[in-house]
Design an enzyme around this catalytic site. Structure first.
Site, PDB file in Angstrom:
ATOM      1  N   LYS A 185      39.621  77.541  33.815  1.00 27.35           N
ATOM      2  CA  LYS A 185      40.053  76.173  34.155  1.00 27.35           C
ATOM      3  C   LYS A 185      40.330  76.018  35.647  1.00 27.35           C
ATOM      4  O   LYS A 185      39.921  75.034  36.250  1.00 27.35           O
ATOM      5  CB  LYS A 185      41.334  75.780  33.391  1.00 27.35           C
ATOM      6  CG  LYS A 185      41.221  75.784  31.892  1.00 27.35           C
ATOM      7  CD  LYS A 185      42.468  75.200  31.241  1.00 27.35           C
ATOM      8  CE  LYS A 185      43.753  75.923  31.597  1.00 27.35           C
ATOM      9  NZ  LYS A 185      43.837  77.307  31.086  1.00 27.35           N
ATOM     10  N   ARG A 244      50.218  70.512  28.242  1.00 24.91           N
ATOM     11  CA  ARG A 244      50.161  71.760  27.481  1.00 24.91           C
ATOM     12  C   ARG A 244      50.898  71.649  26.155  1.00 24.91           C
ATOM     13  O   ARG A 244      50.947  72.617  25.402  1.00 24.91           O
ATOM     14  CB  ARG A 244      50.822  72.838  28.308  1.00 24.91           C
ATOM     15  CG  ARG A 244      49.758  73.843  28.831  1.00 24.91           C
ATOM     16  CD  ARG A 244      50.445  74.901  29.436  1.00 24.91           C
ATOM     17  NE  ARG A 244      50.075  76.144  29.852  1.00 24.91           N
ATOM     18  CZ  ARG A 244      49.689  76.487  31.062  1.00 24.91           C
ATOM     19  NH1 ARG A 244      49.414  75.605  31.969  1.00 24.91           N
ATOM     20  NH2 ARG A 244      49.545  77.742  31.366  1.00 24.91           N
ATOM     21  N   ARG A 255      42.117  89.508  37.035  1.00 30.90           N
ATOM     22  CA  ARG A 255      42.194  88.430  38.025  1.00 30.90           C
ATOM     23  C   ARG A 255      43.025  88.818  39.256  1.00 30.90           C
ATOM     24  O   ARG A 255      44.110  89.379  39.141  1.00 30.90           O
ATOM     25  CB  ARG A 255      42.826  87.187  37.367  1.00 30.90           C
ATOM     26  CG  ARG A 255      43.053  86.035  38.336  1.00 30.90           C
ATOM     27  CD  ARG A 255      43.168  84.748  37.635  1.00 30.90           C
ATOM     28  NE  ARG A 255      44.369  84.655  36.793  1.00 30.90           N
ATOM     29  CZ  ARG A 255      44.635  83.593  36.046  1.00 30.90           C
ATOM     30  NH1 ARG A 255      43.827  82.569  36.023  1.00 30.90           N
ATOM     31  NH2 ARG A 255      45.721  83.564  35.296  1.00 30.90           N
ATOM     32  N   ARG A 263      48.863  88.057  39.810  1.00 29.67           N
ATOM     33  CA  ARG A 263      49.999  87.242  39.392  1.00 29.67           C
ATOM     34  C   ARG A 263      50.899  88.083  38.492  1.00 29.67           C
ATOM     35  O   ARG A 263      50.407  88.814  37.640  1.00 29.67           O
ATOM     36  CB  ARG A 263      49.498  86.024  38.612  1.00 29.67           C
ATOM     37  CG  ARG A 263      48.976  84.927  39.506  1.00 29.67           C
ATOM     38  CD  ARG A 263      48.279  83.851  38.744  1.00 29.67           C
ATOM     39  NE  ARG A 263      48.917  83.476  37.485  1.00 29.67           N
ATOM     40  CZ  ARG A 263      48.537  82.432  36.756  1.00 29.67           C
ATOM     41  NH1 ARG A 263      47.554  81.665  37.165  1.00 29.67           N
ATOM     42  NH2 ARG A 263      49.143  82.144  35.634  1.00 29.67           N
ATOM     43  N   ARG A 300      51.428  84.654  26.728  1.00 29.77           N
ATOM     44  CA  ARG A 300      50.812  83.394  27.174  1.00 29.77           C
ATOM     45  C   ARG A 300      49.749  82.941  26.188  1.00 29.77           C
ATOM     46  O   ARG A 300      49.623  81.750  25.906  1.00 29.77           O
ATOM     47  CB  ARG A 300      50.211  83.572  28.580  1.00 29.77           C
ATOM     48  CG  ARG A 300      51.296  83.748  29.634  1.00 29.77           C
ATOM     49  CD  ARG A 300      50.738  84.265  30.930  1.00 29.77           C
ATOM     50  NE  ARG A 300      49.775  83.357  31.514  1.00 29.77           N
ATOM     51  CZ  ARG A 300      48.769  83.735  32.290  1.00 29.77           C
ATOM     52  NH1 ARG A 300      48.570  85.006  32.540  1.00 29.77           N
ATOM     53  NH2 ARG A 300      47.976  82.846  32.794  1.00 29.77           N
TER      54      ARG A 300
HETATM   55  P1  AMP Z   1      49.061  78.566  34.665  1.00 29.59           P
HETATM   56  O1  AMP Z   1      48.828  78.907  36.091  1.00 29.59           O
HETATM   57  O2  AMP Z   1      48.501  77.225  34.293  1.00 29.59           O
HETATM   58  O3  AMP Z   1      48.623  79.646  33.710  1.00 29.59           O
HETATM   59  O4  AMP Z   1      50.654  78.430  34.485  1.00 29.59           O
HETATM   60  C1  AMP Z   1      51.525  79.523  34.742  1.00 29.59           C
HETATM   61  C2  AMP Z   1      52.847  79.290  34.020  1.00 29.59           C
HETATM   62  O5  AMP Z   1      53.470  78.093  34.514  1.00 29.59           O
HETATM   63  C3  AMP Z   1      52.744  79.071  32.521  1.00 29.59           C
HETATM   64  O6  AMP Z   1      52.662  80.299  31.790  1.00 29.59           O
HETATM   65  C4  AMP Z   1      54.022  78.306  32.249  1.00 29.59           C
HETATM   66  O7  AMP Z   1      55.147  79.138  32.258  1.00 29.59           O
HETATM   67  C5  AMP Z   1      54.115  77.379  33.471  1.00 29.59           C
HETATM   68  N1  AMP Z   1      53.394  76.102  33.243  1.00 29.59           N
HETATM   69  C6  AMP Z   1      52.316  75.639  33.926  1.00 29.59           C
HETATM   70  N2  AMP Z   1      51.927  74.439  33.476  1.00 29.59           N
HETATM   71  C7  AMP Z   1      52.790  74.120  32.484  1.00 29.59           C
HETATM   72  C8  AMP Z   1      52.913  73.006  31.611  1.00 29.59           C
HETATM   73  N3  AMP Z   1      52.058  71.969  31.673  1.00 29.59           N
HETATM   74  N4  AMP Z   1      53.913  73.024  30.705  1.00 29.59           N
HETATM   75  C9  AMP Z   1      54.788  74.054  30.631  1.00 29.59           C
HETATM   76  N5  AMP Z   1      54.722  75.137  31.402  1.00 29.59           N
HETATM   77  C10 AMP Z   1      53.733  75.175  32.333  1.00 29.59           C
END
Ligand code: AMP
Length: 228
Positions: free
Chosen positions: A25, A100, A139, A172, A183
């Site tokens: 994504k 989400r 990654r 990360r 996750r």
């Molecule tokens: P990502 O980079 O999109 O994988 O997001 C990393 C982390 O940020 C996730 O595992 C969540 O803890 C938090 N996060 C990001 N976007 C959201 C969202 N829309 N709702 C809730 N938590 C989020």
């Protein structure tokens, strides 16, 4: 990337990228945002920035992110609403990692309508579980420009250094194996229901995220252009 180098200006409908962590994504959302000349809005990046700057929001989000869980809806929604009210979002934007949960999607629908935006186009990118795991565990991200690599599938020319700006490549903290499992579990229970939610509204378009990134980008661009 030949077919994506020419940029268009603006989007008729906001784009939402939906799919499990590791489906690509981030890579695709960045590419489409660049193509259409609109902001790429990654809620994960926004939270990481808050954590980095050690803001109050960052201090609240950090332990939740480190466990691989989702940040509470009201925190995410406040941050997103503020972001899309800025002038650079007037010609559209590309969401990555948001919404989400069903409550986030419902609230987003109301916010978009209230601000005069068209209904979003939801691009659902899916990849099988094993491939997701490999993508996440491999990654690495450039600390300077945010360019994404994979030590297995898309290694940098020089280990741990970005091909573009020589920046350090970092993993990360939530891409460690035990957190990846969390996750993916959070995705299954809280986010996957959005597939049916948006499908029922005829806003969903499905794309196989397994081919190489350039091929997926071409498919996505075709879809968006056909739909806009
Ligand atoms: P990502 O980079 O999109 O994988 O997001 C990393 C982390 O940020 C996730 O595992 C969540 O803890 C938090 N996060 C990001 N976007 C959201 C969202 N829309 N709702 C809730 N938590 C989020």
């Amino acid at each position: 990337m030949g077919s994506t180098s020419a940029t268009a200006h603006g989007l008729k409908r906001p784009l939402i990228f939906l799919g499990p962590p590791g489906a690509g994504k981030g890579t695709q959302a960045k590419e489409l945002a660049r193509h259409f000349g609109v902001p790429h809005l990654s809620t994960g990046d926004m939270f990481r920035e808050h954590v980095e700057r050690d803001t109050e929001l960052g201090r609240r989000a950090r332990p939740i992110m480190e466990r691989g869980e989702l940040v509470p809806d009201e925190i995410v929604l406040g941050m997103v609403e503020e972001r899309i009210s800025r002038p650079d979002c007037a010609a559209g934007f590309v969401f990555d990692g948001f919404p989400r949960t069903i409550p986030q999607a419902e609230r987003l629908g109301a916010i978009l309508a209230g601000r005069g935006f068209a209904a979003p186009l939801v691009l659902y990118v899916d990849v099988d579980y094993e491939k997701l795991f490999r993508r996440l565990a491999g990654r690495r991200t450039c600390k300077v420009g945010g360019e994404i690599y994979n030590i297995y599938d898309r290694p940098p020319r020089v280990p741990d250094r970005c091909d573009h700006d020589g920046g350090e490549l970092i993993q990360r903290p939530d891409d460690r194996e035990e957190v990846i499992r969390e996750r993916l579990a959070a995705y299954e229970t809280q986010t996957r229901p959005l597939v049916d939610y948006y499908r029922a509204k005829s806003l969903l378009r499905e794309v196989d995220g397994s081919p190489d990134a350039a091929a997926v980008t071409r498919t996505l661009l075709d879809l968006v252009k056909r739909d806009s």
